[in-house]
Design a protein around this motif. Structure first.
Motif, PDB file in Angstrom:
ATOM      1  N   ASP A  14      51.403 144.631 -72.949  1.00 24.08           N
ATOM      2  CA  ASP A  14      52.787 144.440 -72.490  1.00 24.08           C
ATOM      3  C   ASP A  14      53.322 145.724 -71.853  1.00 24.08           C
ATOM      4  O   ASP A  14      54.010 145.693 -70.837  1.00 24.08           O
ATOM      5  N   GLY A  15      52.990 146.849 -72.449  1.00 29.89           N
ATOM      6  CA  GLY A  15      53.432 148.144 -71.900  1.00 29.89           C
ATOM      7  C   GLY A  15      52.835 148.413 -70.528  1.00 29.89           C
ATOM      8  O   GLY A  15      53.517 148.865 -69.607  1.00 29.89           O
ATOM      9  N   ARG A  16      51.551 148.129 -70.398  1.00 26.27           N
ATOM     10  CA  ARG A  16      50.896 148.331 -69.099  1.00 26.27           C
ATOM     11  C   ARG A  16      51.474 147.386 -68.061  1.00 26.27           C
ATOM     12  O   ARG A  16      51.674 147.744 -66.911  1.00 26.27           O
ATOM     13  N   GLU A  17      51.756 146.159 -68.476  1.00 26.99           N
ATOM     14  CA  GLU A  17      52.343 145.181 -67.551  1.00 26.99           C
ATOM     15  C   GLU A  17      53.737 145.626 -67.117  1.00 26.99           C
ATOM     16  O   GLU A  17      54.096 145.523 -65.947  1.00 26.99           O
ATOM     17  N   HIS A  18      54.485 146.159 -68.071  1.00 27.47           N
ATOM     18  CA  HIS A  18      55.832 146.649 -67.751  1.00 27.47           C
ATOM     19  C   HIS A  18      55.751 147.824 -66.766  1.00 27.47           C
ATOM     20  O   HIS A  18      56.517 147.899 -65.795  1.00 27.47           O
ATOM     21  N   GLU A  19      54.810 148.747 -67.007  1.00 29.96           N
ATOM     22  CA  GLU A  19      54.628 149.885 -66.104  1.00 29.96           C
ATOM     23  C   GLU A  19      54.210 149.412 -64.711  1.00 29.96           C
ATOM     24  O   GLU A  19      54.664 149.932 -63.701  1.00 29.96           O
ATOM     25  N   ASP A  21      54.938 146.533 -63.386  1.00 27.83           N
ATOM     26  CA  ASP A  21      56.129 145.938 -62.770  1.00 27.83           C
ATOM     27  C   ASP A  21      57.060 147.019 -62.216  1.00 27.83           C
ATOM     28  O   ASP A  21      57.615 146.884 -61.125  1.00 27.83           O
ATOM     29  N   GLU A  22      57.205 148.108 -62.959  1.00 32.94           N
ATOM     30  CA  GLU A  22      58.059 149.216 -62.498  1.00 32.94           C
ATOM     31  C   GLU A  22      57.477 149.868 -61.249  1.00 32.94           C
ATOM     32  O   GLU A  22      58.203 150.186 -60.315  1.00 32.94           O
ATOM     33  N   ARG A  23      56.164 150.070 -61.246  1.00 37.85           N
ATOM     34  CA  ARG A  23      55.522 150.663 -60.058  1.00 37.85           C
ATOM     35  C   ARG A  23      55.669 149.744 -58.851  1.00 37.85           C
ATOM     36  O   ARG A  23      55.926 150.190 -57.748  1.00 37.85           O
TER      37      ARG A  23
END
Length: 132
Positions: A14-19, A21-23
């Motif tokens: 989830d954290g990698r997916e969030h990062e 999405d931010e990128r």
């Protein structure tokens, strides 16, 4: 403890997916900024070309008026040389030729000013991008 690893694994994903999405959002933002800069640049290029075209047109009109003025002046001089006793039309022709030359000079000066303004550094001109 296998359940803790599963939780860590899903939290990490989830954290990698969030990062990611931010990128992606940051990339979209940069793309929009680039498109806006390109659009503004294109607008400035069109404005510059319009100024140059108008200056060229004024120069052409000035050239045409000068040619007509020269012809009128030559005709008036020839007429005067052949001993025309009536100085009215000759004087009027020379006066008109002189006025045309004066108008042509004003157009040339205006056209040159427009061109020189394009080369001056002003507050509207953008700075080169520092981004590489």
């Amino acid at each position: 403890m296998p359940s803790e690893r599963a939780d860590e694994g899903s939290g990490g994903a989830d954290g990698r997916e969030h990062e990611a999405d931010e990128r992606e959002a940051a990339l979209d933002s940069r793309e929009k900024a680039v498109k806006a800069k390109e659009s503004a640049h294109e607008g400035r290029e069109q404005e510059t070309q319009a100024i140059l075209d108008a200056a060229d047109e004024r120069d052409e009109l000035a050239e045409e008026r000068d040619a007509v003025a020269d012809e009128r002046d030559k005709a008036a001089s020839l007429h005067s040389f052949l001993r025309d006793d009536d100085y009215g039309p000759v004087h009027k022709a020379r006066l008109s030729a002189g006025m045309d030359r004066s108008d042509s000079k004003g157009d040339r000066t205006s056209a040159a000013d427009d061109r020189s303004k394009l080369t001056q550094d002003g507050p509207e001109q953008s700075e080169p991008d520092d981004e590489g």
